[in-house]
Write a protein that holds these residues in place. Structure first.
Motif, PDB file in Angstrom:
ATOM      1  N   PRO A  50      -2.074   9.230  -5.836  1.00 16.85           N
ATOM      2  CA  PRO A  50      -2.195   7.581  -5.482  1.00 16.85           C
ATOM      3  C   PRO A  50      -1.447   6.710  -6.460  1.00 16.85           C
ATOM      4  O   PRO A  50      -1.095   5.572  -5.847  1.00 16.85           O
ATOM      5  CB  PRO A  50      -3.775   7.787  -5.601  1.00 16.85           C
ATOM      6  CG  PRO A  50      -4.201   9.197  -5.819  1.00 16.85           C
ATOM      7  CD  PRO A  50      -3.091   9.881  -6.260  1.00 16.85           C
ATOM      8  N   PHE A  51      -1.560   6.965  -7.485  1.00 17.78           N
ATOM      9  CA  PHE A  51      -0.726   6.033  -8.432  1.00 17.78           C
ATOM     10  C   PHE A  51       0.847   5.786  -8.042  1.00 17.78           C
ATOM     11  O   PHE A  51       1.272   4.845  -7.979  1.00 17.78           O
ATOM     12  CB  PHE A  51      -0.760   6.577  -9.922  1.00 17.78           C
ATOM     13  CG  PHE A  51       0.048   5.624 -10.956  1.00 17.78           C
ATOM     14  CD1 PHE A  51      -0.570   4.120 -11.244  1.00 17.78           C
ATOM     15  CD2 PHE A  51       1.309   5.689 -11.480  1.00 17.78           C
ATOM     16  CE1 PHE A  51       0.217   3.291 -11.852  1.00 17.78           C
ATOM     17  CE2 PHE A  51       1.813   5.040 -12.030  1.00 17.78           C
ATOM     18  CZ  PHE A  51       1.353   3.615 -12.609  1.00 17.78           C
ATOM     19  N   ASP A  52       1.355   6.971  -7.795  1.00 22.70           N
ATOM     20  CA  ASP A  52       2.899   6.864  -7.308  1.00 22.70           C
ATOM     21  C   ASP A  52       2.857   6.060  -5.966  1.00 22.70           C
ATOM     22  O   ASP A  52       3.875   5.561  -5.977  1.00 22.70           O
ATOM     23  CB  ASP A  52       3.266   8.515  -7.093  1.00 22.70           C
ATOM     24  CG  ASP A  52       3.527   9.134  -8.641  1.00 22.70           C
ATOM     25  OD1 ASP A  52       3.375   8.431  -9.552  1.00 22.70           O
ATOM     26  OD2 ASP A  52       3.819  10.392  -8.499  1.00 22.70           O
ATOM     27  N   GLY A  53       1.855   6.362  -5.394  1.00 16.47           N
ATOM     28  CA  GLY A  53       1.929   5.570  -3.876  1.00 16.47           C
ATOM     29  C   GLY A  53       2.089   4.091  -3.957  1.00 16.47           C
ATOM     30  O   GLY A  53       2.732   3.243  -3.484  1.00 16.47           O
ATOM     31  N   ILE A  54       0.908   3.702  -4.639  1.00 16.99           N
ATOM     32  CA  ILE A  54       0.813   2.283  -5.218  1.00 16.99           C
ATOM     33  C   ILE A  54       2.055   1.817  -5.907  1.00 16.99           C
ATOM     34  O   ILE A  54       2.422   0.680  -5.515  1.00 16.99           O
ATOM     35  CB  ILE A  54      -0.572   1.934  -6.041  1.00 16.99           C
ATOM     36  CG1 ILE A  54      -1.671   2.564  -5.294  1.00 16.99           C
ATOM     37  CG2 ILE A  54      -0.591   0.702  -6.456  1.00 16.99           C
ATOM     38  CD1 ILE A  54      -2.908   2.360  -5.906  1.00 16.99           C
ATOM     39  N   TYR A  55       2.415   2.373  -6.755  1.00 18.54           N
ATOM     40  CA  TYR A  55       3.689   2.126  -7.251  1.00 18.54           C
ATOM     41  C   TYR A  55       4.832   1.946  -6.530  1.00 18.54           C
ATOM     42  O   TYR A  55       5.726   1.115  -6.540  1.00 18.54           O
ATOM     43  CB  TYR A  55       4.134   3.307  -8.455  1.00 18.54           C
ATOM     44  CG  TYR A  55       5.528   3.237  -9.118  1.00 18.54           C
ATOM     45  CD1 TYR A  55       6.030   2.415 -10.104  1.00 18.54           C
ATOM     46  CD2 TYR A  55       6.512   4.064  -8.749  1.00 18.54           C
ATOM     47  CE1 TYR A  55       7.132   2.075 -10.612  1.00 18.54           C
ATOM     48  CE2 TYR A  55       7.700   3.801  -9.430  1.00 18.54           C
ATOM     49  CZ  TYR A  55       8.174   3.054 -10.082  1.00 18.54           C
ATOM     50  OH  TYR A  55       9.339   3.029 -10.746  1.00 18.54           O
ATOM     51  N   PHE A  56       5.053   2.939  -5.611  1.00 19.30           N
ATOM     52  CA  PHE A  56       6.180   2.641  -4.571  1.00 19.30           C
ATOM     53  C   PHE A  56       5.723   1.535  -3.804  1.00 19.30           C
ATOM     54  O   PHE A  56       7.090   0.746  -3.500  1.00 19.30           O
ATOM     55  CB  PHE A  56       6.104   4.233  -3.620  1.00 19.30           C
ATOM     56  CG  PHE A  56       7.042   3.962  -2.787  1.00 19.30           C
ATOM     57  CD1 PHE A  56       8.309   4.174  -2.636  1.00 19.30           C
ATOM     58  CD2 PHE A  56       6.416   3.620  -1.370  1.00 19.30           C
ATOM     59  CE1 PHE A  56       9.182   4.205  -1.394  1.00 19.30           C
ATOM     60  CE2 PHE A  56       7.312   3.681  -0.098  1.00 19.30           C
ATOM     61  CZ  PHE A  56       8.725   3.778  -0.114  1.00 19.30           C
ATOM     62  N   ALA A  57       4.508   1.372  -3.410  1.00 15.47           N
ATOM     63  CA  ALA A  57       4.421   0.354  -2.568  1.00 15.47           C
ATOM     64  C   ALA A  57       4.876  -1.084  -3.199  1.00 15.47           C
ATOM     65  O   ALA A  57       5.365  -2.037  -2.455  1.00 15.47           O
ATOM     66  CB  ALA A  57       2.747   0.129  -2.326  1.00 15.47           C
ATOM     67  N   PHE A  58       4.665  -1.395  -4.492  1.00 15.14           N
ATOM     68  CA  PHE A  58       4.700  -2.411  -5.192  1.00 15.14           C
ATOM     69  C   PHE A  58       6.235  -2.335  -5.413  1.00 15.14           C
ATOM     70  O   PHE A  58       6.976  -3.639  -5.276  1.00 15.14           O
ATOM     71  CB  PHE A  58       4.032  -2.844  -6.516  1.00 15.14           C
ATOM     72  CG  PHE A  58       2.546  -3.416  -5.928  1.00 15.14           C
ATOM     73  CD1 PHE A  58       2.486  -4.526  -5.701  1.00 15.14           C
ATOM     74  CD2 PHE A  58       1.583  -2.679  -5.769  1.00 15.14           C
ATOM     75  CE1 PHE A  58       1.039  -5.447  -5.274  1.00 15.14           C
ATOM     76  CE2 PHE A  58       0.225  -2.838  -5.473  1.00 15.14           C
ATOM     77  CZ  PHE A  58      -0.021  -4.426  -5.411  1.00 15.14           C
ATOM     78  N   VAL A  59       6.903  -1.661  -5.917  1.00 19.28           N
ATOM     79  CA  VAL A  59       8.257  -1.435  -5.963  1.00 19.28           C
ATOM     80  C   VAL A  59       9.027  -1.988  -4.685  1.00 19.28           C
ATOM     81  O   VAL A  59      10.169  -2.551  -4.627  1.00 19.28           O
ATOM     82  CB  VAL A  59       8.859  -0.340  -6.800  1.00 19.28           C
ATOM     83  CG1 VAL A  59      10.423  -0.248  -6.739  1.00 19.28           C
ATOM     84  CG2 VAL A  59       8.301  -0.157  -8.013  1.00 19.28           C
ATOM     85  N   THR A  60       8.721  -1.096  -3.678  1.00 21.15           N
ATOM     86  CA  THR A  60       9.350  -1.583  -2.314  1.00 21.15           C
ATOM     87  C   THR A  60       8.946  -3.196  -1.925  1.00 21.15           C
ATOM     88  O   THR A  60       9.885  -3.820  -1.604  1.00 21.15           O
ATOM     89  CB  THR A  60       8.777  -0.709  -1.344  1.00 21.15           C
ATOM     90  OG1 THR A  60       9.023   0.750  -1.596  1.00 21.15           O
ATOM     91  CG2 THR A  60       9.394  -0.687   0.334  1.00 21.15           C
TER      92      THR A  60
END
Length: 114
Positions: A50-60
């Motif tokens: 989940p952390f990787d998904g949220i990280y990806f979302a904000f970086v994108t």
């Protein structure tokens, strides 16, 4: 321009930013919540944490795009495009608030001059 005058302009700028952030907070909070939710959906579909998904979302969303995570599925790629639009909208809101605050601070400085 003396130090006290510059301090007054900065104070007016920050006061205006704070005011307008309160005005648009419902919109900003919905954008942030949607970014987090889309990130969680992508993390589930791509089998990331989940952390990787949220990280990806904000970086994108913030258009940084480090490239350390890349969606493989068609649906997650579409969701990544939606993240980009959300990020552009969020950036535009912050930019417009800052520009409005600068306008108000400059007008206050000119008014104080005369």
């Amino acid at each position: 321009m003396n130090f006290a005058h510059a301090k007054h302009i900065r104070r007016e700028f920050y006061k205006t930013v704070w005011f307008y952030l309160h005005v648009v907070w419902p919109i900003l909070s919905l954008i942030i919540i949607s970014i987090v939710l889309i990130g969680l959906i992508i993390s589930y579909l791509e089998a990331w944490s989940p952390f990787d998904g949220i990280y990806f979302a904000f970086v994108t969303g913030l258009t940084i795009g480090y490239g350390d995570f890349a969606p493989k599925l068609a649906i997650t790629r579409v969701l990544a495009i939606l993240l980009g639009f959300n990020g552009i909208l969020m950036t535009a809101i912050f930019a417009s608030i800052s520009i409005r605050a600068i306008e108000i601070a400059v007008r206050a400085a000119e008014r104080d001059k005369h």
